[in-house]
Design an enzyme around this catalytic site. Structure first.
Site, PDB file in Angstrom:
ATOM      1  N   TYR A   1      23.759 125.113   1.825  1.00  0.00           N
ATOM      2  CA  TYR A   1      22.923 125.837   2.789  1.00  0.00           C
ATOM      3  C   TYR A   1      22.815 127.322   2.449  1.00  0.00           C
ATOM      4  O   TYR A   1      22.234 128.080   3.209  1.00  0.00           O
ATOM      5  CB  TYR A   1      23.493 125.684   4.200  1.00  0.00           C
ATOM      6  CG  TYR A   1      23.254 124.326   4.800  1.00  0.00           C
ATOM      7  CD1 TYR A   1      23.539 123.176   4.095  1.00  0.00           C
ATOM      8  CD2 TYR A   1      22.734 124.203   6.079  1.00  0.00           C
ATOM      9  CE1 TYR A   1      23.326 121.931   4.634  1.00  0.00           C
ATOM     10  CE2 TYR A   1      22.516 122.947   6.628  1.00  0.00           C
ATOM     11  CZ  TYR A   1      22.809 121.819   5.903  1.00  0.00           C
ATOM     12  OH  TYR A   1      22.586 120.582   6.443  1.00  0.00           O
TER      13      TYR A   1
ATOM     14  N   LYS B   1      34.672 116.050  -0.228  1.00  0.00           N
ATOM     15  CA  LYS B   1      34.341 115.007  -1.225  1.00  0.00           C
ATOM     16  C   LYS B   1      34.908 115.478  -2.558  1.00  0.00           C
ATOM     17  O   LYS B   1      34.213 115.550  -3.589  1.00  0.00           O
ATOM     18  CB  LYS B   1      32.817 114.832  -1.262  1.00  0.00           C
ATOM     19  CG  LYS B   1      32.335 113.662  -2.089  1.00  0.00           C
ATOM     20  CD  LYS B   1      32.464 112.330  -1.394  1.00  0.00           C
ATOM     21  CE  LYS B   1      32.066 111.206  -2.331  1.00  0.00           C
ATOM     22  NZ  LYS B   1      32.336 109.878  -1.778  1.00  0.00           N
TER      23      LYS B   1
ATOM     24  N   ASP C   1      32.908 110.253   3.432  1.00  0.00           N
ATOM     25  CA  ASP C   1      32.346 108.937   3.753  1.00  0.00           C
ATOM     26  C   ASP C   1      33.354 108.102   4.537  1.00  0.00           C
ATOM     27  O   ASP C   1      33.018 107.455   5.537  1.00  0.00           O
ATOM     28  CB  ASP C   1      31.844 108.208   2.497  1.00  0.00           C
ATOM     29  CG  ASP C   1      32.730 108.436   1.273  1.00  0.00           C
ATOM     30  OD1 ASP C   1      33.609 109.315   1.333  1.00  0.00           O
ATOM     31  OD2 ASP C   1      32.537 107.738   0.266  1.00  0.00           O
TER      32      ASP C   1
ATOM     33  N   ASP D   1      27.194 119.712   9.346  1.00  0.00           N
ATOM     34  CA  ASP D   1      25.900 119.497   9.985  1.00  0.00           C
ATOM     35  C   ASP D   1      25.749 118.021  10.345  1.00  0.00           C
ATOM     36  O   ASP D   1      25.363 117.652  11.463  1.00  0.00           O
ATOM     37  CB  ASP D   1      24.790 119.939   9.010  1.00  0.00           C
ATOM     38  CG  ASP D   1      23.450 120.092   9.696  1.00  0.00           C
ATOM     39  OD1 ASP D   1      23.403 119.963  10.941  1.00  0.00           O
ATOM     40  OD2 ASP D   1      22.455 120.331   9.001  1.00  0.00           O
TER      41      ASP D   1
END
Ligand code: NAD
Length: 357
Positions: free
Chosen positions: A124, A191, A224, A248
């Protein structure tokens, strides 16, 4: 004199939910000296910008603001006022609590998690190059050379900066929030198995910061897996801290678990200033109809009262909102039982105010 607070009414349903929030917050008896200012599409003509400097100056002076949603035109027109406020005031922490309210339709009950999202870095950061520009070509060449990996000629490029400083301050924020609200566990979400250097750095810094808070349990989860865990065992989680993009997505996931946008509050907090706002947008199709649900912004008002140190008033307001929603008599269309008559935005706020008095 009360606490000075800047109230940005916003546009679309903003002015209605902002007025409703003023009504509910005032009913707690906490004296607030509201400084009402406007930003968004409605002030474009008068000031030539959707974010006039006096709006930012007002927040710089009061240090605390609560804001109605502001429309961002898609693909053209001005940049997001919401993002601009966060950037200009260095509001690096986005706090999004998700707490089930009895009476709000949801597949889940007893959800009580807080998502702490880093607000300034990651994908972002706004560093992007189109696939067909000279800058895009240069970025591809440079990155290809540095990484030794081929990048397709027709690729657009986005950059994901994650810094030590940005990671440290958001993880510190999460632990301090946990401490202040008696939470027992912080979970870092990442991640790092795939993005070893960027998310890997976030994870390394998280582990380091966690050592300074021995009384709070710390663990990490791959993003995930975190999504699946939230669906299966949400009761295991309390405070989740993560980089911008995952924050987000997961904060909307958590908002969905408590019944959706109408009841999901939020806050953007930095070292100097704090701006409280609902997660939802300006819902233009409901503007001016006194139909929108004011709960999300009123609950953002609860977060604001906590921030001001008015813990008792915050608790009373939270309970009044929960009681009114639970009774189902004075609620907006989205919360009303089928076959019953909903009330308007302001009437719901007044029912909450009456409950407080
Ligand atoms: P939105 O949240 O405005 O509306 C989506 C749908 O959710 C609405 O059609 C409505 O059905 C429902 N909804 C939202 N808030 C509600 C409420 N308080 N009560 C009842 N129903 C409600 O999302 P959008 O349509 O994607 O965005 C509209 C505009 O808002 C866009 O310009 C967007 O950029 C802007 N936006 C602003 C903010 C902000 O100010 N922080 C946040 C998100 C979107």
């Amino acid at each position: 004199m009360g606490y000075p607070v800047t109230l940005i009414r916003g546009d679309g349903i903003g002015p209605e939910v902002a007025k409703a929030t003023q009504t509910a917050v005032d009913a707690t008896g906490v004296p607030i000296d509201w400084k009402v200012v406007d930003a968004g599409v409605d002030v474009m003509e008068e000031y030539g910008t959707p974010l006039p400097e006096h709006v930012l100056d007002s927040i710089r002076e009061t240090k605390v603001a609560i804001k109605g949603p502001i429309t961002t035109p898609v693909g053209k027109g001005f940049r997001s006022v919401n993002v601009e406020i966060r950037k200009r005031l260095n509001l690096y922490a986005n706090l999004r609590p998700a707490k089930s309210i009895l009476g709000v339709r949801s597949f889940f009950s007893d959800i009580d998690v807080v998502v702490v999202r880093e607000n300034t870095e990651d994908l972002y950061a706004g560093i992007e190059f189109t696939h067909d520009s000279p800058e895009g070509a240069e970025a591809r060449d440079c990155l290809s050379r540095l990484s030794g990996k081929a990048i397709r000629e027709d690729s657009a490029i986005g950059v994901k900066p994650i810094s030590v400083e940005g990671s440290r301050r958001i993880v510190e924020f999460a632990f301090k929030h946990a401490q202040a609200f008696g939470r027992k566990k912080v979970t870092a979400v990442h991640k790092a198995n795939i993005m070893k250097f960027t998310d890997g750095l976030f994870l390394e810094v998280s582990r380091e910061v966690a050592k300074s808070y021995p009384d709070i349990e710390y663990e990490d989860r791959i993003v995930d897996n975190m999504c699946m865990q939230l669906m299966q065992k949400p009761e295991l989680y309390e405070v989740l801290v993560m980089p911008n993009l995952y924050g987000d997505i997961l904060s909307d996931l958590c908002a969905g678990m408590i019944g959706g946008l109408g009841v999901a509050p939020g806050a953007n907090i930095g070292d100097e200033y704090a701006v409280f706002e609902a997660i939802h947008g300006s819902a233009p199709k409901y503007a001016g109809q006194n139909r929108a649900n004011p709960t999300a912004l009123i609950l953002s008002g609860v977060l604001m009262l906590q921030h001001l140190g008015e813990i008792d008033a915050a608790e009373r307001l939270q309970q009044a909102v929960e009681a009114i929603i639970g009774e189902k008599k004075h609620v907006t269309y989205d919360l009303a039982l089928p076959g019953t008559q909903p009330v308007g935005t302001q009437e719901m706020a007044e029912a909450i105010a009456t409950r407080l008095s």
